[in-house]
Motif scaffolding. Structure first.
Motif, PDB file in Angstrom:
ATOM      1  N   ARG A 168       0.843  -1.199   0.000  1.00  0.00           N
ATOM      2  CA  ARG A 168       0.000   0.000   0.000  1.00  0.00           C
ATOM      3  C   ARG A 168       0.876   1.245   0.000  1.00  0.00           C
ATOM      4  O   ARG A 168       1.959   1.242   0.593  1.00  0.00           O
ATOM      5  CB  ARG A 168      -0.896  -0.005   1.245  1.00  0.00           C
ATOM      6  N   VAL A 169       0.396   2.285  -0.660  1.00  0.00           N
ATOM      7  CA  VAL A 169       1.058   3.589  -0.636  1.00  0.00           C
ATOM      8  C   VAL A 169       0.094   4.580   0.004  1.00  0.00           C
ATOM      9  O   VAL A 169      -0.998   4.810  -0.512  1.00  0.00           O
ATOM     10  CB  VAL A 169       1.453   4.059  -2.057  1.00  0.00           C
ATOM     11  N   SER A 170       0.470   5.139   1.139  1.00  0.00           N
ATOM     12  CA  SER A 170      -0.410   6.070   1.856  1.00  0.00           C
ATOM     13  C   SER A 170      -0.387   7.454   1.227  1.00  0.00           C
ATOM     14  O   SER A 170      -1.413   8.109   1.078  1.00  0.00           O
ATOM     15  CB  SER A 170       0.011   6.175   3.329  1.00  0.00           C
ATOM     16  N   LEU A 198      -2.071  14.401  -4.152  1.00  0.00           N
ATOM     17  CA  LEU A 198      -2.531  13.187  -4.827  1.00  0.00           C
ATOM     18  C   LEU A 198      -1.555  12.775  -5.920  1.00  0.00           C
ATOM     19  O   LEU A 198      -1.247  11.586  -6.081  1.00  0.00           O
ATOM     20  CB  LEU A 198      -3.921  13.413  -5.418  1.00  0.00           C
ATOM     21  N   GLU A 199      -1.037  13.758  -6.657  1.00  0.00           N
ATOM     22  CA  GLU A 199      -0.076  13.453  -7.723  1.00  0.00           C
ATOM     23  C   GLU A 199       1.187  12.791  -7.153  1.00  0.00           C
ATOM     24  O   GLU A 199       1.750  11.881  -7.764  1.00  0.00           O
ATOM     25  CB  GLU A 199       0.312  14.731  -8.469  1.00  0.00           C
ATOM     26  N   SER A 200       1.591  13.239  -5.985  1.00  0.00           N
ATOM     27  CA  SER A 200       2.759  12.666  -5.333  1.00  0.00           C
ATOM     28  C   SER A 200       2.520  11.204  -4.976  1.00  0.00           C
ATOM     29  O   SER A 200       3.372  10.336  -5.209  1.00  0.00           O
ATOM     30  CB  SER A 200       3.092  13.465  -4.068  1.00  0.00           C
ATOM     31  N   LYS A 201       1.351  10.915  -4.437  1.00  0.00           N
ATOM     32  CA  LYS A 201       0.994   9.536  -4.087  1.00  0.00           C
ATOM     33  C   LYS A 201       0.969   8.653  -5.328  1.00  0.00           C
ATOM     34  O   LYS A 201       1.502   7.532  -5.324  1.00  0.00           O
ATOM     35  CB  LYS A 201      -0.367   9.516  -3.397  1.00  0.00           C
ATOM     36  N   VAL A 202       0.361   9.151  -6.398  1.00  0.00           N
ATOM     37  CA  VAL A 202       0.267   8.383  -7.643  1.00  0.00           C
ATOM     38  C   VAL A 202       1.661   8.116  -8.217  1.00  0.00           C
ATOM     39  O   VAL A 202       1.956   7.015  -8.701  1.00  0.00           O
ATOM     40  CB  VAL A 202      -0.606   9.128  -8.672  1.00  0.00           C
ATOM     41  N   PHE A 203       2.540   9.104  -8.151  1.00  0.00           N
ATOM     42  CA  PHE A 203       3.910   8.958  -8.660  1.00  0.00           C
ATOM     43  C   PHE A 203       4.609   7.790  -7.984  1.00  0.00           C
ATOM     44  O   PHE A 203       5.252   6.959  -8.639  1.00  0.00           O
ATOM     45  CB  PHE A 203       4.687  10.253  -8.413  1.00  0.00           C
ATOM     46  N   VAL A 204       4.476   7.702  -6.657  1.00  0.00           N
ATOM     47  CA  VAL A 204       5.110   6.620  -5.907  1.00  0.00           C
ATOM     48  C   VAL A 204       4.437   5.276  -6.219  1.00  0.00           C
ATOM     49  O   VAL A 204       5.103   4.272  -6.475  1.00  0.00           O
ATOM     50  CB  VAL A 204       5.067   6.911  -4.391  1.00  0.00           C
ATOM     51  N   ALA A 205       3.099   5.270  -6.217  1.00  0.00           N
ATOM     52  CA  ALA A 205       2.357   4.027  -6.452  1.00  0.00           C
ATOM     53  C   ALA A 205       2.676   3.429  -7.815  1.00  0.00           C
ATOM     54  O   ALA A 205       2.809   2.202  -7.956  1.00  0.00           O
ATOM     55  CB  ALA A 205       0.864   4.282  -6.314  1.00  0.00           C
ATOM     56  N   GLU A 206       2.793   4.261  -8.824  1.00  0.00           N
ATOM     57  CA  GLU A 206       3.070   3.768 -10.174  1.00  0.00           C
ATOM     58  C   GLU A 206       4.418   3.055 -10.268  1.00  0.00           C
ATOM     59  O   GLU A 206       4.624   2.206 -11.129  1.00  0.00           O
ATOM     60  CB  GLU A 206       3.038   4.928 -11.176  1.00  0.00           C
ATOM     61  N   ARG A 207       5.321   3.400  -9.373  1.00  0.00           N
ATOM     62  CA  ARG A 207       6.655   2.815  -9.415  1.00  0.00           C
ATOM     63  C   ARG A 207       6.846   1.608  -8.511  1.00  0.00           C
ATOM     64  O   ARG A 207       7.601   0.697  -8.859  1.00  0.00           O
ATOM     65  CB  ARG A 207       7.693   3.900  -9.083  1.00  0.00           C
ATOM     66  N   LEU A 259      14.329   5.828  -4.738  1.00  0.00           N
ATOM     67  CA  LEU A 259      12.990   6.421  -4.845  1.00  0.00           C
ATOM     68  C   LEU A 259      12.888   7.765  -4.150  1.00  0.00           C
ATOM     69  O   LEU A 259      12.225   8.682  -4.661  1.00  0.00           O
ATOM     70  CB  LEU A 259      11.949   5.447  -4.279  1.00  0.00           C
ATOM     71  N   ASN A 260      13.499   7.923  -3.004  1.00  0.00           N
ATOM     72  CA  ASN A 260      13.426   9.195  -2.285  1.00  0.00           C
ATOM     73  C   ASN A 260      13.869  10.341  -3.200  1.00  0.00           C
ATOM     74  O   ASN A 260      13.218  11.383  -3.281  1.00  0.00           O
ATOM     75  CB  ASN A 260      14.323   9.171  -1.044  1.00  0.00           C
ATOM     76  N   ARG A 261      14.976  10.129  -3.874  1.00  0.00           N
ATOM     77  CA  ARG A 261      15.488  11.155  -4.788  1.00  0.00           C
ATOM     78  C   ARG A 261      14.552  11.361  -5.971  1.00  0.00           C
ATOM     79  O   ARG A 261      14.305  12.498  -6.389  1.00  0.00           O
ATOM     80  CB  ARG A 261      16.878  10.764  -5.292  1.00  0.00           C
ATOM     81  N   LYS A 262      14.027  10.272  -6.523  1.00  0.00           N
ATOM     82  CA  LYS A 262      13.155  10.367  -7.691  1.00  0.00           C
ATOM     83  C   LYS A 262      11.931  11.249  -7.395  1.00  0.00           C
ATOM     84  O   LYS A 262      11.512  12.043  -8.237  1.00  0.00           O
ATOM     85  CB  LYS A 262      12.687   8.976  -8.115  1.00  0.00           C
ATOM     86  N   VAL A 263      11.351  11.083  -6.202  1.00  0.00           N
ATOM     87  CA  VAL A 263      10.153  11.851  -5.843  1.00  0.00           C
ATOM     88  C   VAL A 263      10.477  13.342  -5.768  1.00  0.00           C
ATOM     89  O   VAL A 263       9.723  14.186  -6.266  1.00  0.00           O
ATOM     90  CB  VAL A 263       9.563  11.361  -4.502  1.00  0.00           C
ATOM     91  N   VAL A 264      11.597  13.663  -5.143  1.00  0.00           N
ATOM     92  CA  VAL A 264      11.999  15.071  -5.017  1.00  0.00           C
ATOM     93  C   VAL A 264      12.343  15.656  -6.376  1.00  0.00           C
ATOM     94  O   VAL A 264      11.945  16.781  -6.715  1.00  0.00           O
ATOM     95  CB  VAL A 264      13.201  15.212  -4.050  1.00  0.00           C
TER      96      VAL A 264
END
Length: 221
Positions: free
Chosen positions: A36-38, A70-79, A112-117
């Motif tokens: 799950r991605v919160s 929401l876009e941030s959550k989707v970005f992580v979930a997609e990966r 992933l931490n870097r990718k999100v930023v």
């Protein structure tokens, strides 16, 4: 004889230190599947050893109720949702969550931490990761190219947003304590005006005063 014994003790001590360091490094790595991605900086991990809630080290993503949350959550979930990842655990926070660096993809090569930023979907959390050059560079890149939340003219950092929400709720609670309520002669509840359970009025107080006298709120309040 004494010198030989000393050399043996040094060898044993060195071996013990190696084992402790090795055990610590192993204990601080988790490999499992993301169930799950919160949001953009929190996920749930299932491993053979158990289930963990993992907070991303060094970043702070917008709250879901914020712009780009929401876009941030989707970005992580997609990966990583449903995928295997490796978490290098840095610490455990006061909520019991593992705080770590998340790696995904073939050979766990993607940080992933870097990718999100870098994509503009989280801030570099300077307060907790001041020396992390990876995250510092990632935010500089996102700002330069106006990625994600940096398209906004005045983006609000999540920690500032949470602070303002907390202050607002505290002010709201303080104001509600001054609201006038009513009590009956024999009841133990306080009621709003017009409450169906308020058959007769024996007194009126502010909520603060009523609670100080031992009254509790009516469920219809």
């Amino acid at each position: 004889m004494q010198r030989k014994l000393g050399d043996e003790m040094k060898k044993i001590t060195g071996a013990v230190i190696f084992i402790l360091v090795f055990s610590l490094s192993v204990a601080q790595s988790l490999v499992g599947t993301v169930s799950r991605v919160s949001d953009g900086d929190t996920l749930h991990l299932e491993t053979p050893e158990g289930k963990y809630k993992v907070r991303f080290y060094g970043i702070d993503a917008p709250e879901i109720s914020q712009d780009y949350g929401l876009e941030s959550k989707v970005f992580v979930a997609e990966r990583v949702l449903g995928e295997r990842v490796k978490v290098d655990v840095v610490s455990t926070d006061r909520y019991g969550r593992k705080v770590g660096k998340i790696y995904y993809g073939y050979g766990y090569r993607n940080y992933l931490n870097r990718k999100v930023v870098e994509a503009g979907y989280a801030w570099w959390y300077r307060y907790y990761a001041r020396e992390d050059r990876d995250l510092q560079e990632a935010e500089a890149h996102a700002r330069k190219y106006k990625a994600g939340l940096w398209r906004s003219t005045d983006p609000v950092a999540p920690w500032e947003y949470r602070r303002s929400k907390k202050k607002g709720s505290q002010k709201g609670r303080a104001a509600s304590l001054d609201r006038v309520v009513y009590v009956t002669k024999s009841g133990e509840k306080y009621h709003r005006a017009g409450c169906e359970y308020l058959k007769s009025v024996a007194g009126s107080y502010t909520i603060k005063e009523a609670e100080a006298r031992g009254y509790t709120a009516c469920r219809k309040l």
